[in-house]
Scaffold this active site. Structure first.
Site, PDB file in Angstrom:
ATOM      1  N   ASP A  16       0.824  -1.206   0.000  1.00 20.30           N
ATOM      2  CA  ASP A  16       0.000   0.000   0.000  1.00 20.30           C
ATOM      3  C   ASP A  16       0.863   1.265   0.000  1.00 20.30           C
ATOM      4  OD1 ASP A  16      -2.021   1.596   2.558  1.00 20.30           O
ATOM      5  OD2 ASP A  16      -1.935   1.912   0.388  1.00 20.30           O
ATOM      6  N   ASP A  19      -2.017   5.638  -4.944  1.00 17.90           N
ATOM      7  CA  ASP A  19      -2.325   4.774  -3.809  1.00 17.90           C
ATOM      8  C   ASP A  19      -2.686   3.353  -4.252  1.00 17.90           C
ATOM      9  OD1 ASP A  19      -4.684   5.061  -1.000  1.00 17.90           O
ATOM     10  OD2 ASP A  19      -3.158   3.576  -1.528  1.00 17.90           O
TER      11      ASP A  19
HETATM   12  O1  LIG Z   1      -5.958   4.579   3.956  1.00 20.01           O
HETATM   13  C1  LIG Z   1      -5.629   4.658   2.607  1.00 20.01           C
HETATM   14  C2  LIG Z   1      -4.251   4.093   2.375  1.00 20.01           C
HETATM   15  N1  LIG Z   1      -4.372   3.249   1.196  1.00 20.01           N
HETATM   16  C3  LIG Z   1      -5.746   2.781   1.162  1.00 20.01           C
HETATM   17  C4  LIG Z   1      -5.845   1.408   1.731  1.00 20.01           C
HETATM   18  N2  LIG Z   1      -6.949   0.823   2.220  1.00 20.01           N
HETATM   19  C5  LIG Z   1      -6.547  -0.444   2.498  1.00 20.01           C
HETATM   20  C6  LIG Z   1      -7.427  -1.510   2.994  1.00 20.01           C
HETATM   21  C7  LIG Z   1      -7.093  -2.831   2.765  1.00 20.01           C
HETATM   22  C8  LIG Z   1      -7.930  -3.853   3.209  1.00 20.01           C
HETATM   23  C9  LIG Z   1      -9.100  -3.533   3.882  1.00 20.01           C
HETATM   24  C10 LIG Z   1     -10.015  -4.628   4.364  1.00 20.01           C
HETATM   25  F1  LIG Z   1      -9.443  -5.828   4.237  1.00 20.01           F
HETATM   26  F2  LIG Z   1     -11.136  -4.595   3.646  1.00 20.01           F
HETATM   27  F3  LIG Z   1     -10.309  -4.414   5.633  1.00 20.01           F
HETATM   28  C11 LIG Z   1      -9.454  -2.215   4.107  1.00 20.01           C
HETATM   29  C12 LIG Z   1      -8.613  -1.179   3.675  1.00 20.01           C
HETATM   30  N3  LIG Z   1      -5.268  -0.617   2.207  1.00 20.01           N
HETATM   31  O2  LIG Z   1      -4.816   0.567   1.752  1.00 20.01           O
HETATM   32  C13 LIG Z   1      -6.580   3.787   1.858  1.00 20.01           C
END
Ligand SMILES: O[C@H]1CN[C@@H](c2nc(-c3ccc(C(F)(F)F)cc3)no2)C1
Length: 331
Positions: free
Chosen positions: A36, A220
């Site tokens: 990420d 991102d």
């Molecule tokens: O915060 C920002 C930074 N980069 C974005 C991001 N969002 C998630 C994420 C991954 C997996 C999940 C889940 F598994 F569904 F819980 C939720 C969010 N990973 O990077 C948003």
């Protein structure tokens, strides 16, 4: 030592997220983590995560690793854009991705994860590739895998070659010329507060006129969709029969049978075109005639986000030199 690792879609139907195999500890424990560029914590499901919050994820057990060391007195807690989050304590251990090893990487072990992480069995944690200033470990912030690995790489770069409904790659330390066509256009990066923030030079809808504009946003890899200013997405969805911005569904939806235009965004004097198929993101539910758009408004977000829908249309170079830059190429 350079490296290359797979970026595997966690769902064959639509690109909700990509995971990459890593090994942690001695003997090596393999987990699949979500890389990420929009955050800077490396955290994993672990033997410290309550069983009630673990549903099929692989876990990292520091007590089974001879090279694990507790980082005493350190804790972390992180919240993601979708409201999900996790928190816990911190170990250092050997961490390897695609042949690149960091011997004392801060590995944040989860003692709590939110329900959306529990319900996503394919994601065993995250590897933050943002700037280390965003790391949430308290009282001493920790370095990202990339910051730790940088000095051992031939070049202080990593690249993202994400693909539509297919396996892509993250490369570390080198730029693979076979992965893109034409030239790479490099743009300045604003590193405050710690995202890969750059300014796009404008946009075009389908074969329409290019609209010069300065669109400041973050690259991102952890965000599935792409979120842009209201006037941009309104002009895009205005070209789609039956498209509406639905409060009920939480964004632009359209009849799955409608024809979508492509979307082109400027990167300096060059541009990247997102094929229409990438913007036809997914049916609302299996078999529904209503589809959810891959291009959504950023107005309620407060930041423009170039997520996977845009990134997978390009070969992207995250250049960690001083000053950092971001490179874009067609592929
Ligand atoms: O915060 C920002 C930074 N980069 C974005 C991001 N969002 C998630 C994420 C991954 C997996 C999940 C889940 F598994 F569904 F819980 C939720 C969010 N990973 O990077 C948003």
């Amino acid at each position: 030592e350079n490296g290359s690792a797979a970026a595997i879609p966690i769902d064959p139907r639509f690109d909700i997220a990509y995971v990459t195999p890593v090994t942690i500890g001695t003997p090596p424990q393999t987990l699949y983590l979500d890389f990420d560029t929009g955050s800077s914590d490396l955290w994993v499901f672990s033997s410290h995560t309550p069983e009630s919050q673990v549903r099929g994820q692989r876990i990292y057990s520091p007590e089974k690793s001879s090279t694990a060391k507790l980082l005493a007195g350190h804790t972390w807690s992180i919240l993601y854009g979708d409201g999900s989050g996790s928190l816990g304590n911190v170990y250092t251990d050997n961490f390897t991705v695609g042949g690149v090893t960091v011997t004392s990487q801060a590995v944040q072990t989860a003692q709590q994860v939110s329900y959306s992480f529990t319900s996503q069995s394919e994601i065993h944690g995250l590897v933050g590739l943002g700037f280390s200033t965003l790391n949430t470990v308290f009282p001493n912030g920790q370095l990202t895998f990339f910051d730790n690995a940088k000095s051992t790489l031939d070049s202080p770069v990593f690249t993202a070659d994400l693909k539509w409904k297919k396996e892509g790659t993250y490369d570390f330390g080198f730029i693979d010329e076979t992965k893109y066509t034409g030239e790479i256009t490099y743009l300045p990066v604003q590193t405050d507060p710690g995202y890969w923030t750059f300014t796009s030079s404008g946009y075009a809808v389908g074969d329409g006129a290019f609209h010069p504009a300065s669109i400041v946003g973050i690259a991102d890899t952890g965000t599935s969709l792409t979120y842009l200013p209201a006037e941009v997405v309104t002009s895009y969805w205005g070209q789609v029969d039956g498209a509406v911005d639905s409060d009920y569904y939480g964004g632009y939806v359209f009849p799955c049978s409608s024809k979508l235009p492509s979307f082109t965004f400027g990167v300096g004097p060059a541009n990247i075109t997102i094929p229409a198929s990438y913007i036809n993101y997914a049916q609302i539910t299996e078999g529904s005639p209503v589809c959810f758009g891959g291009l959504q408004s950023s107005s309620w977000l407060g930041v423009n986000i170039w997520g996977d829908v845009a990134l997978k249309a390009a070969f992207v170079v995250f250049n960690g030199a001083n000053p950092p830059t971001i490179g874009w190429a067609k592929k």
